[in-house]
Enzyme design. Structure first.
Site, PDB file in Angstrom:
ATOM      1  CB  CYS A  96     -50.934 -30.697 102.577  1.00 55.93           C
ATOM      2  SG  CYS A  96     -52.329 -31.246 101.566  1.00 55.93           S
ATOM      3  CB  CYS A 191     -57.589 -29.435 104.935  1.00 55.66           C
ATOM      4  SG  CYS A 191     -58.727 -30.412 103.927  1.00 55.66           S
TER       5      CYS A 191
END
Length: 368
Positions: A96, A191
């Site tokens: 990410c 997340c």
């Protein structure tokens, strides 16, 4: 200097905003929306955005909410599911940072700024005219292992204002300047999942495939699993076996078999040699640098390293193999060496994060 700050709604990025404004900067704030999973698991985005809005109002700064949802799913999540299906252990947080926060964001918005600041616990040091990713003052919060795949160009454009601050000092400052999220808990876990259970997420995308759990020493079937992709090397919890502790020590992807070994002291869960592929050096390859010039690859270079997110470092050497790959040899036993995860390479004094490479399967296991 024109600065963009990636804000998350958490206390760390909020303190970054406070520190920069205290230095006279007027940064633009950005909140990146990513990670919705069919309308679920949105990381409490509404609450995060509310917090970011309050921070922007407090400091009279512009806040822009941008979406990289599709890009996130086409890159990070595609990588995660592909890796799990191959029987490996993914590292979505690392991807990410590399592909989304400092990749797509940089290409579309970050390029318009002199620097992009984040609330990561890391530092940047300039040595002989080159930038190096450096560890944070707080060893427990240090996040260089999540940043060890970024490029030199990305590093050169970043700021980590919290690098010299322990977490306790960050919390203290947040209270002193009356930040609205001063006591907000840190986010936990990956997340994109939000409140979704990890196994439920994997099941929704890959389904189930029951198979045997085998005690590796005896070859005896002692249980059944729901699919090898639910398990990782070194795993102890969630196996549903009595008489433990049991550790996952091997997986046969072809035949959908999970092998386990019993006992805290089982040697099957440890190793000292870590094969590494797709090695990424952030600033320079130490075998080619001035310090390592003339070094014999077969003699290796002294390093410290990690194979998981922990404040503890391991010592050892890294070797360059004749085929262009690398291997790490640890001075001490390493528990749960999981192919697909990353070996994070640091300088001997633990001050600099040099890069990372994906842990590969041992050569004699690649057909399994």
């Amino acid at each position: 200097m024109k600065i963009a700050v990636l804000v998350s709604g958490g206390v760390d990025s909020a303190v970054v905003v406070d520190l920069l404004t205290a230095r006279g900067y007027k940064p633009d704030l950005y909140y990146i929306r990513i990670g919705n999973d069919n309308g679920e698991g949105d990381c409490a985005a509404d609450e995060d955005i509310e917090m970011c809005t309050l921070i922007a109002r407090k400091y009279d700064l512009p806040l822009r909410i941008v979406s990289l949802h599709e890009e996130y799913w086409d890159s990070v999540m595609a990588y995660t599911l592909r890796t799990v299906k191959e029987g490996l252990t993914p590292h979505p947080d690392m991807m990410c940072n590399k592909l989304v926060k400092f990749g797509y964001f940089e290409e579309r918005w970050g390029k318009d700024y002199d620097k992009v600041a984040t609330g990561h616990y890391a530092s940047i040091k300039e040595i002989n005219g080159k930038y190096y990713l450096a560890t944070a003052a707080d060893p427990v919060k240090d996040q260089t292992d999540f940043l060890a795949q970024i490029s030199y160009e990305q590093l050169s454009h970043l700021m980590f204002p919290l690098g010299d601050m322990p977490k306790s000092e960050v919390r203290k400052r947040a209270v002193e300047v009356n930040l609205p999220n001063a006591t907000r808990k840190d986010s936990q876990g990956i997340c994109f999942l939000g409140k979704i259970n990890y196994n439920d997420f994997i099941e929704r995308h890959l389904g189930t495939r029951p198979g045997p759990v085998i005690e590796i020493e005896t070859g005896k079937k002692i249980g059944e699993h729901r699919g090898y992709w639910f398990h990782t090397i070194g795993q102890r919890k969630g196996l549903g076996l009595s008489g433990g502790p049991w550790y996952v020590v091997r997986k046969n992807v072809r035949d959908n078999v999970v092998y386990v070994s019993n006992g805290y002291d089982t040697r099957k869960q440890y190793g000292k040699v870590i094969p590494v592929e797709e090695m990424h050096w952030i600033t320079e390859n130490p075998f080619d640098s001035a310090q390592g010039a003339g070094a014999d690859p077969e003699q290796g270079i002294d390093i410290t390293f990690k194979t998981r997110h922990t404040p503890e470092f391991l010592t050892g050497k890294i070797y360059q193999t004749p085929t262009g790959g690398y291997r790490v040899e640890s001075d001490s036993d390493v528990q749960g060496i999981a192919p697909g995860q990353y070996a994070i390479i640091y300088s001997p004094n633990r001050a600099l994060c040099l890069g990372s490479g994906m842990i590969s399967l041992p050569h004699n296991s690649k057909k399994n």
